[in-house]
Scaffold this motif. Sequence first.
Motif, PDB file in Angstrom:
ATOM      1  N   ILE A  89       0.818  -1.215   0.000  1.00 34.81           N
ATOM      2  CA  ILE A  89       0.000   0.000   0.000  1.00 34.81           C
ATOM      3  C   ILE A  89       0.850   1.261   0.000  1.00 34.81           C
ATOM      4  CG2 ILE A  89      -2.041  -1.075   0.994  1.00 34.81           C
ATOM      5  CD1 ILE A  89      -1.218   0.241   3.686  1.00 34.81           C
ATOM      6  N   THR A  90       2.134   1.106  -0.058  1.00 38.20           N
ATOM      7  CA  THR A  90       3.027   2.252  -0.227  1.00 38.20           C
ATOM      8  C   THR A  90       3.165   2.601  -1.713  1.00 38.20           C
ATOM      9  OG1 THR A  90       4.913   0.745  -0.171  1.00 38.20           O
ATOM     10  CG2 THR A  90       4.321   1.848   1.890  1.00 38.20           C
ATOM     11  N   THR A  91       2.396   1.884  -2.567  1.00 39.62           N
ATOM     12  CA  THR A  91       2.337   2.205  -3.996  1.00 39.62           C
ATOM     13  C   THR A  91       0.950   2.777  -4.299  1.00 39.62           C
ATOM     14  OG1 THR A  91       1.528   0.018  -4.637  1.00 39.62           O
ATOM     15  CG2 THR A  91       3.932   0.327  -4.575  1.00 39.62           C
ATOM     16  N   PRO A  92       0.859   3.674  -5.271  1.00 44.44           N
ATOM     17  CA  PRO A  92      -0.431   4.300  -5.565  1.00 44.44           C
ATOM     18  C   PRO A  92      -1.554   3.326  -5.933  1.00 44.44           C
ATOM     19  CG  PRO A  92       1.334   5.549  -6.575  1.00 44.44           C
ATOM     20  CD  PRO A  92       1.952   4.287  -6.034  1.00 44.44           C
ATOM     21  N   ARG A  93      -1.262   2.305  -6.732  1.00 45.94           N
ATOM     22  CA  ARG A  93      -2.319   1.376  -7.146  1.00 45.94           C
ATOM     23  C   ARG A  93      -2.890   0.583  -5.973  1.00 45.94           C
ATOM     24  NH1 ARG A  93      -0.024  -0.857 -12.927  1.00 45.94           N
ATOM     25  NH2 ARG A  93      -0.392   1.094 -14.064  1.00 45.94           N
ATOM     26  N   LEU A  95      -2.818   1.434  -2.842  1.00 40.47           N
ATOM     27  CA  LEU A  95      -3.521   2.392  -1.990  1.00 40.47           C
ATOM     28  C   LEU A  95      -4.892   2.718  -2.585  1.00 40.47           C
ATOM     29  CD1 LEU A  95      -3.379   4.053   0.561  1.00 40.47           C
ATOM     30  CD2 LEU A  95      -2.170   5.816  -0.719  1.00 40.47           C
ATOM     31  N   ALA A  96      -4.956   2.818  -3.914  1.00 40.25           N
ATOM     32  CA  ALA A  96      -6.233   3.069  -4.586  1.00 40.25           C
ATOM     33  C   ALA A  96      -7.200   1.910  -4.355  1.00 40.25           C
ATOM     34  CB  ALA A  96      -6.010   3.284  -6.077  1.00 40.25           C
ATOM     35  N   LEU A  97      -6.712   0.684  -4.357  1.00 40.08           N
ATOM     36  CA  LEU A  97      -7.562  -0.502  -4.196  1.00 40.08           C
ATOM     37  C   LEU A  97      -8.079  -0.679  -2.767  1.00 40.08           C
ATOM     38  CD1 LEU A  97      -5.480  -2.972  -6.366  1.00 40.08           C
ATOM     39  CD2 LEU A  97      -7.845  -2.254  -6.822  1.00 40.08           C
ATOM     40  N   LEU A  98      -7.297  -0.251  -1.799  1.00 39.08           N
ATOM     41  CA  LEU A  98      -7.668  -0.455  -0.397  1.00 39.08           C
ATOM     42  C   LEU A  98      -9.002   0.226  -0.087  1.00 39.08           C
ATOM     43  CD1 LEU A  98      -6.564  -1.737   2.251  1.00 39.08           C
ATOM     44  CD2 LEU A  98      -5.736   0.542   2.833  1.00 39.08           C
ATOM     45  N   GLY A  99      -9.947  -0.535   0.435  1.00 42.06           N
ATOM     46  CA  GLY A  99     -11.246   0.012   0.817  1.00 42.06           C
ATOM     47  C   GLY A  99     -12.298  -0.014  -0.276  1.00 42.06           C
ATOM     48  N   LEU A 100     -11.904  -0.385  -1.497  1.00 40.24           N
ATOM     49  CA  LEU A 100     -12.888  -0.466  -2.574  1.00 40.24           C
ATOM     50  C   LEU A 100     -13.725  -1.738  -2.431  1.00 40.24           C
ATOM     51  CD1 LEU A 100     -10.962   0.600  -5.818  1.00 40.24           C
ATOM     52  CD2 LEU A 100     -12.339   2.007  -4.280  1.00 40.24           C
ATOM     53  N   THR A 101     -14.938  -1.678  -2.966  1.00 43.36           N
ATOM     54  CA  THR A 101     -15.825  -2.834  -3.035  1.00 43.36           C
ATOM     55  C   THR A 101     -15.731  -3.388  -4.452  1.00 43.36           C
ATOM     56  OG1 THR A 101     -17.297  -1.766  -1.445  1.00 43.36           O
ATOM     57  CG2 THR A 101     -18.228  -3.561  -2.721  1.00 43.36           C
ATOM     58  N   ALA A 102     -15.868  -4.705  -4.606  1.00 44.47           N
ATOM     59  CA  ALA A 102     -15.792  -5.325  -5.932  1.00 44.47           C
ATOM     60  C   ALA A 102     -16.718  -4.588  -6.899  1.00 44.47           C
ATOM     61  CB  ALA A 102     -16.159  -6.794  -5.845  1.00 44.47           C
ATOM     62  N   GLY A 103     -16.181  -4.226  -8.069  1.00 44.52           N
ATOM     63  CA  GLY A 103     -16.928  -3.480  -9.072  1.00 44.52           C
ATOM     64  C   GLY A 103     -16.700  -1.977  -8.998  1.00 44.52           C
ATOM     65  N   GLN A 104     -16.074  -1.513  -7.939  1.00 43.32           N
ATOM     66  CA  GLN A 104     -15.823  -0.082  -7.752  1.00 43.32           C
ATOM     67  C   GLN A 104     -14.474   0.273  -8.353  1.00 43.32           C
ATOM     68  OE1 GLN A 104     -15.826   1.036  -3.612  1.00 43.32           O
ATOM     69  NE2 GLN A 104     -16.509   3.115  -4.052  1.00 43.32           N
ATOM     70  N   PRO A 109      -4.274   9.601 -10.526  1.00 45.56           N
ATOM     71  CA  PRO A 109      -3.340  10.332 -11.389  1.00 45.56           C
ATOM     72  C   PRO A 109      -2.007   9.585 -11.442  1.00 45.56           C
ATOM     73  CG  PRO A 109      -3.676  11.509  -9.314  1.00 45.56           C
ATOM     74  CD  PRO A 109      -4.557  10.304  -9.297  1.00 45.56           C
ATOM     75  N   ASP A 110      -1.516   9.350 -12.657  1.00 42.12           N
ATOM     76  CA  ASP A 110      -0.219   8.666 -12.756  1.00 42.12           C
ATOM     77  C   ASP A 110       0.915   9.683 -12.687  1.00 42.12           C
ATOM     78  OD1 ASP A 110      -0.030   9.799 -15.281  1.00 42.12           O
ATOM     79  OD2 ASP A 110      -0.205   7.919 -16.376  1.00 42.12           O
ATOM     80  N   HIS A 111       2.142   9.201 -12.802  1.00 41.66           N
ATOM     81  CA  HIS A 111       3.322  10.065 -12.645  1.00 41.66           C
ATOM     82  C   HIS A 111       3.451  11.111 -13.752  1.00 41.66           C
ATOM     83  CE1 HIS A 111       4.549   6.542 -14.996  1.00 41.66           C
ATOM     84  NE2 HIS A 111       5.395   7.354 -15.592  1.00 41.66           N
ATOM     85  N   GLU A 112       2.722  10.945 -14.868  1.00 36.18           N
ATOM     86  CA  GLU A 112       2.779  11.901 -15.964  1.00 36.18           C
ATOM     87  C   GLU A 112       1.596  12.861 -15.960  1.00 36.18           C
ATOM     88  OE1 GLU A 112       3.153   9.590 -19.491  1.00 36.18           O
ATOM     89  OE2 GLU A 112       5.092   8.763 -18.904  1.00 36.18           O
ATOM     90  N   GLY A 113       0.753  12.786 -14.938  1.00 32.49           N
ATOM     91  CA  GLY A 113      -0.377  13.694 -14.842  1.00 32.49           C
ATOM     92  C   GLY A 113      -1.662  13.179 -15.465  1.00 32.49           C
ATOM     93  N   ARG A 114      -1.599  12.055 -16.160  1.00 30.23           N
ATOM     94  CA  ARG A 114      -2.816  11.465 -16.719  1.00 30.23           C
ATOM     95  C   ARG A 114      -3.511  10.650 -15.640  1.00 30.23           C
ATOM     96  NH1 ARG A 114       0.249   8.564 -21.491  1.00 30.23           N
ATOM     97  NH2 ARG A 114       1.132   7.800 -19.586  1.00 30.23           N
ATOM     98  N   GLU A 115      -4.791  10.403 -15.832  1.00 29.33           N
ATOM     99  CA  GLU A 115      -5.518   9.574 -14.877  1.00 29.33           C
ATOM    100  C   GLU A 115      -5.611   8.160 -15.403  1.00 29.33           C
ATOM    101  OE1 GLU A 115      -9.313  11.432 -14.119  1.00 29.33           O
ATOM    102  OE2 GLU A 115      -8.506  12.398 -12.344  1.00 29.33           O
ATOM    103  N   GLU A 116      -5.398   7.203 -14.509  1.00 30.43           N
ATOM    104  CA  GLU A 116      -5.647   5.814 -14.866  1.00 30.43           C
ATOM    105  C   GLU A 116      -6.769   5.295 -13.988  1.00 30.43           C
ATOM    106  OE1 GLU A 116      -1.904   3.778 -14.410  1.00 30.43           O
ATOM    107  OE2 GLU A 116      -2.194   3.486 -12.279  1.00 30.43           O
ATOM    108  N   ARG A 117      -7.562   4.413 -14.549  1.00 32.11           N
ATOM    109  CA  ARG A 117      -8.717   3.866 -13.839  1.00 32.11           C
ATOM    110  C   ARG A 117      -8.334   2.506 -13.270  1.00 32.11           C
ATOM    111  NH1 ARG A 117     -13.221   0.737 -16.094  1.00 32.11           N
ATOM    112  NH2 ARG A 117     -14.903   0.817 -14.576  1.00 32.11           N
ATOM    113  N   VAL A 118      -8.361   2.419 -11.943  1.00 36.51           N
ATOM    114  CA  VAL A 118      -8.062   1.158 -11.264  1.00 36.51           C
ATOM    115  C   VAL A 118      -9.399   0.576 -10.819  1.00 36.51           C
ATOM    116  CG1 VAL A 118      -6.842   0.083  -9.343  1.00 36.51           C
ATOM    117  CG2 VAL A 118      -5.849   2.072 -10.472  1.00 36.51           C
TER     118      VAL A 118
END
Length: 179
Positions: A89-93, A95-104, A109-118
């Motif tokens: 969880i010291t990585t962005p992905r 950390l993004a997954l922690l606490g999400l419910t399946a399907g959520q 924002p990635d390191h280049e400023g674009r958004e990625e959908r996890v």
Amino acid sequence: MSTETCILTTKDLTILEVMRERCLGRDDPLAPILKRKIESALVVLRDDVPVDVATLSSRVTFRVDGRDPDTRILSHDRMNGAAGLFLPITTPRALALLGLTAGQDFLLPDHEGREERVLLQKVQYQPEAARREREALANFSAPAQREPSLKLIRGAIHDQPRLERIGPDGFDDPGPSAA
């Protein structure tokens, strides 16, 4: 994130709060993610977390920007083990997954400023759910506690045999003081 809500156990929230306190300032890439997670958290006890929520030490299957799914174990920090098994969880992905419910999903924002959908596809294993299941099985399979009884047959004088209670250790000798 489609809905800015995540479900965190009290333990997971505490860990995120400590991580936020230790951030290196506004330049830390985890700081805005931690802020979003903590501010949108619905905090529950470990016995109340739904089975399809990604908690620490959960094995999850997820997709990033619709690419092939990946399965990892969300870990507290970098773990020594098989390469590619853990996602700290010291990585962005993670950390993004922690606490999400399946399907959520979570827009990250990635390191280049674009958004990625996890997208969290499925929680394969959750330690809190496994613990509840073990406890339920133990409670179900444990024999009912009852006091032992002894059937005394006194002979022809008494018509009905009766049940006599004995001590919890199964020993009914009152000892020398009864003599």
